[in-house]
Design an enzyme around this catalytic site. Structure first.
Site, PDB file in Angstrom:
ATOM      1  N   TYR A   1     -10.851 -11.480  -4.994  1.00  0.00           N
ATOM      2  CA  TYR A   1      -9.985 -11.852  -6.110  1.00  0.00           C
ATOM      3  C   TYR A   1     -10.365 -13.195  -6.719  1.00  0.00           C
ATOM      4  CZ  TYR A   1      -7.434  -7.894  -4.374  1.00  0.00           C
ATOM      5  OH  TYR A   1      -7.116  -6.625  -3.973  1.00  0.00           O
TER       6      TYR A   1
ATOM      7  N   LYS B   1      -1.585  -2.385   8.086  1.00  0.00           N
ATOM      8  CA  LYS B   1      -2.681  -1.839   8.876  1.00  0.00           C
ATOM      9  C   LYS B   1      -2.740  -2.528  10.236  1.00  0.00           C
ATOM     10  CE  LYS B   1      -5.815  -0.299   5.216  1.00  0.00           C
ATOM     11  NZ  LYS B   1      -7.178  -0.445   4.629  1.00  0.00           N
TER      12      LYS B   1
ATOM     13  N   ARG C   1       0.840  -1.190   0.000  1.00  0.00           N
ATOM     14  CA  ARG C   1       0.000   0.000   0.000  1.00  0.00           C
ATOM     15  C   ARG C   1       0.881   1.247   0.000  1.00  0.00           C
ATOM     16  NH1 ARG C   1      -2.095  -3.380   4.240  1.00  0.00           N
ATOM     17  NH2 ARG C   1      -4.235  -4.130   3.856  1.00  0.00           N
TER      18      ARG C   1
ATOM     19  N   HIS D   1      -3.529   2.409  -5.608  1.00  0.00           N
ATOM     20  CA  HIS D   1      -4.081   1.212  -4.965  1.00  0.00           C
ATOM     21  C   HIS D   1      -4.438   0.138  -5.992  1.00  0.00           C
ATOM     22  CE1 HIS D   1      -5.393  -0.658  -1.257  1.00  0.00           C
ATOM     23  NE2 HIS D   1      -6.490  -1.083  -1.869  1.00  0.00           N
TER      24      HIS D   1
ATOM     25  N   HIS E   1      -4.255  -9.054   4.870  1.00  0.00           N
ATOM     26  CA  HIS E   1      -5.667  -8.899   5.207  1.00  0.00           C
ATOM     27  C   HIS E   1      -5.959  -9.590   6.535  1.00  0.00           C
ATOM     28  CE1 HIS E   1      -7.044  -8.280   0.746  1.00  0.00           C
ATOM     29  NE2 HIS E   1      -6.635  -7.162   1.313  1.00  0.00           N
TER      30      HIS E   1
ATOM     31  N   ARG F   1      -1.894  -2.569  -6.260  1.00  0.00           N
ATOM     32  CA  ARG F   1      -2.058  -3.635  -5.263  1.00  0.00           C
ATOM     33  C   ARG F   1      -3.088  -4.655  -5.757  1.00  0.00           C
ATOM     34  NH1 ARG F   1      -1.745  -5.008   0.308  1.00  0.00           N
ATOM     35  NH2 ARG F   1      -3.751  -5.469   1.290  1.00  0.00           N
TER      36      ARG F   1
END
Length: 254
Positions: free
Chosen positions: A227, A116, A92, A191, A218, A194
Site C-alpha cells: 500500500y 487468518k 475479509r 477482496h 497481516h 479490503r
C-alpha cells in the site's frame, strides 16, 4: 485446470492461485500412491507470474459512498452493513462469515475480528458504523436455531455463507460499473473492498504502516507494504502535472 481458472475469475490474484497449486499437486500425488490414477495432471501446470510491487486495485474513497447507495436487495440494511465492514474496516469475506453477535462491543466501540491463523484483532469503530451495526441488529433475520450466534443471518435462517457474501458484492459491483464508467473495465471483487480500505486509509498520510498492519491483521509487515506504492503512484501523478519553465539558451552561459 478448472479450479485454478475459477480462482482467477472470482477476482483473487495470482498469489492466491499459486498458493492453491501445491495442494492440488499433492492431492493427485496421493491419488497416484493409492493407484487411482497414473499421472499427475497438475505437475505441468506452471505457476502464475506475480508482479511485484503492483499497485492494488481499489475504489476511491469518494466513490465508496456511491457503491453502498446502489445496494438494492430485499435485505438492504444487512447487505449495506456487510459491504461497509469490508470497505471501511477491511474485513475479509471469511471474517464477515465468522462474525458473531458477541464480537460487536458497543460499549467499547469496537469489533473483534477472527482473522487468518485464528488470530484476533480489535478494530475501533467510528460512530457512523456503530449506528449502522445497531440498525442492522434491529432488522436481523430470525435464525432457525435460537442459539445461533452468527452476526449475519441468511434468508434461510442460517449463518450467511461466503458465497452469499460474494454475491452481494458482485451484484452491487455490476450496478456500480454502470454509473461509474471509470471502473467499467476494472476487475472488482469483494477482496478489492479490503484493498480500498487500506489504500484510502494510508493515502490520508495520517496512518503509519505498523498501524495499518494491525488493522488488516497481516502477520508480516511486508504484506502491508504494497500500500505504500499507492503513495508512490500518487506522487508520480502529482509531479507529472508540473510544467517547469526553464531559461532559454542555457548554452550561452557555459
Amino acid at each position: 485446470m478448472a479450479h485454478l481458472t475459477n480462482i482467477r475469475k472470482s477476482g483473487s490474484g495470482d498469489g492466491a492461485r499459486n498458493r492453491s497449486l501445491p495442494a492440488i499437486r499433492l492431492f493427485f500425488k496421493v491419488m497416484i500412491e493409492f493407484g487411482r490414477i497414473e499421472l499427475n495432471p497438475a505437475i505441468e501446470v506452471p505457476k502464475s507470474k506475480v508482479e511485484k510491487n503492483r499497485v492494488p486495485v481499489y475504489i476511491e474513497q469518494s466513490n465508496l459512498g456511491d457503491l453502498l447507495q446502489l445496494v438494492n436487495s430485499k435485505y438492504r440494511t444487512r447487505d449495506v452493513t456487510i459491504l461497509a465492514l469490508m470497505s471501511y474496516c477491511g474485513l475479509r469475506v471469511g471474517e464477515i462469515h465468522r462474525l458473531n453477535l458477541t464480537d460487536f462491543n458497543e460499549q467499547a466501540r469496537q469489533l473483534a475480528v477472527l482473522g487468518k491463523g485464528r488470530k484476533w484483532r480489535y478494530i475501533p469503530l467510528p460512530p457512523t458504523l456503530i449506528e449502522l451495526l445497531k440498525q442492522y441488529l434491529t432488522e436481523r433475520l430470525q435464525p432457525r436455531r435460537s442459539q445461533e450466534s452468527a452476526f449475519f443471518i441468511s434468508r434461510l435462517g442460517r449463518r450467511i455463507s461466503k458465497r452469499a457474501i460474494q454475491d452481494v458484492a458482485e451484484k452491487t459491483f455490476d450496478s456500480f460499473k454502470q454509473t461509474n464508467l471509470q471502473y467499467k473495465d476494472v476487475t472488482l471483487s469483494s477482496h478489492k473492498l479490503r484493498h480500498s480500505f487500506a489504500t484510502n486509509l494510508f493515502a490520508t498520510g495520517k496512518v503509519d504502516l505498523r498501524t495499518l498492519q494491525e488493522l488488516l491483521g497481516h502477520a508480516d509487515i511486508s504484506t502491508t507494504q504494497i500500500y505504500t506504492h499507492v503513495n508512490d503512484h500518487a506522487k508520480k501523478e502529482a509531479m507529472m502535472t508540473i510544467q517547469p519553465i526553464l531559461p532559454r539558451n542555457l548554452h550561452q552561459y557555459q
